[in-house]
Scaffold this motif. Structure first.
Motif, mmCIF file in Angstrom:
data_model
loop_
_atom_site.group_PDB
_atom_site.id
_atom_site.type_symbol
_atom_site.label_atom_id
_atom_site.label_comp_id
_atom_site.label_asym_id
_atom_site.label_seq_id
_atom_site.Cartn_x
_atom_site.Cartn_y
_atom_site.Cartn_z
ATOM 1 N N THR B 10 0.928 -1.196 -0.088
ATOM 2 C CA THR B 10 0.090 0.002 0.038
ATOM 3 C C THR B 10 0.821 1.412 -0.023
ATOM 4 O OG1 THR B 10 -0.154 0.142 2.456
ATOM 5 C CG2 THR B 10 -1.898 -1.190 1.261
ATOM 6 N N PRO B 166 -5.388 2.850 -1.400
ATOM 7 C CA PRO B 166 -4.459 1.798 -1.070
ATOM 8 C C PRO B 166 -4.892 1.122 0.424
ATOM 9 C CG PRO B 166 -3.056 3.504 -1.651
ATOM 10 C CD PRO B 166 -4.288 4.189 -1.292
ATOM 11 N N GLN B 167 -5.163 1.737 1.329
ATOM 12 C CA GLN B 167 -5.476 1.202 2.504
ATOM 13 C C GLN B 167 -6.844 0.364 2.334
ATOM 14 O OE1 GLN B 167 -3.412 0.952 5.451
ATOM 15 N NE2 GLN B 167 -4.734 -0.541 5.540
ATOM 16 N N ASN B 170 -6.421 -2.851 0.747
ATOM 17 C CA ASN B 170 -6.137 -3.772 1.717
ATOM 18 C C ASN B 170 -7.140 -4.164 2.558
ATOM 19 O OD1 ASN B 170 -4.343 -4.422 4.421
ATOM 20 N ND2 ASN B 170 -3.265 -4.891 2.521
#
Lengths: 209, 209
Positions: B10, B166-167, B170
């Motif tokens: 990430t 990006p988080q 995830n």
């Protein structure tokens, strides 16, 4: 200006040092992390991450996250500078500081330690956990700072030193093996000889136990 | 310019988005974290923290730590801006971004997960660990971003969005419960509809498996 912090918190310690270096007076408001005061509704509304520090400006503006507060201080009170002027040099100082702020501190935070306890780990395992991340992270930090000089990047303390000194306080607290990291210990000693660093020491705070 | 990264990281994903938003071409150099390539001597000398990303500039200068790289990009290629101009507004955007960069990501990093495995925890316990920090951190993030708007802080994506997308990738990967976080999912959808975010997606990288 009011700084909500906790005497032993390394993130609050960073902000205390920077405020003192820049000569900014600030009222200390203790938040006892060991009593869970960071989760009290009145505080959590100021700091939704339920951590310290929280800086309250005179107009009531609320700032959180120590690294964001340090950048704000640098932008609004540029002297003495915590960062050099050249963009690449700034990035290298920030990378060292962030090695502490992202690779070491968050993994050893009180809430993480409490979670490990709840998962059944005893104090020895937890101290081993903390020291492992500190050894690894401080070795990376030592490789990222500038060539031999009184402070991390030259003749005056800056953002990397502001993050290093609190982390070394924590390293000593837990008996971290500092073998091979003597340059860092030398920088720490030179920092703590300065009045701004000395005033910011955990043991010099009103809530020190 | 070369970006050493890993498709699923990430932190590398953040930098890919920012480079694409600012229109900077960059060669991707895969570092396979699952094979330990971040600890190979040739790489560890570039990145002593043994992580990704590492950005190598055309003159050979090495930059590490995604947040430091993002600040460098902002300083050297100011348009389009990732941060507003007002110091308090900048501090508030940075605080949200750092809630992801310090309170969520480091605690769920591959090396931390590997350490938990070595301490005897099974995959279910590790997924529970990761999702717990994500739930808590994303709730804090949601409380720190600006009032209702297409992106985290207004009409265009910035540093907080660059860290959020990006988080959330995830979070989906590990089945994190996103109940109550629908504003974040809406921001994510609007970001991923933009070419810069789309090009940076993990599945669009050369090393995607």
């Amino acid at each position: 200006m009011r700084l909500h912090g906790y005497w032993r918190s390394t993130t609050a310690y960073r902000v205390r040092i920077a405020l003192a270096l820049k000569g900014i007076a600030c009222e200390a408001v203790p938040v006892d992390l060991t009593k869970g005061e960071q989760s009290a509704p009145g505080y959590a509304v100021l700091n939704p991450g339920r951590g310290v520090p929280t800086l309250i400006l005179d107009d009531g503006t609320v700032l959180t996250q120590s690294t964001a507060i340090l950048e704000w201080l640098e932008e609004t009170t540029p002297e003495p500078p915590l960062l050099p002027r050249d963009p690449v040099a700034r990035a290298q100082v920030r990378a060292a500081a962030l090695t502490i702020a992202t690779d070491i501190h968050p993994v050893n935070n009180l809430r993480v330690v409490n979670r490990l306890k709840a998962m059944g780990h005893d104090q020895d395992a937890i101290v081993d956990w903390m020291n492992g991340w500190m050894r690894q992270g401080l070795a990376a930090f030592a490789a990222l700072i500038g060539p031999d000089a009184p402070f991390c990047f030259g003749e005056a303390p800056g953002l990397a030193d502001v993050c290093l000194v609190p982390q070394l306080y924590n390293a000593r607290r837990w008996g971290c093996d500092m073998t091979g990291l003597c340059r860092l210990a030398g920088i720490e000693a030179r920092c703590l000889a300065l009045p701004a660093f000395d005033a910011a020491r955990p043991e010099n705070q009103p809530d020190a136990a």
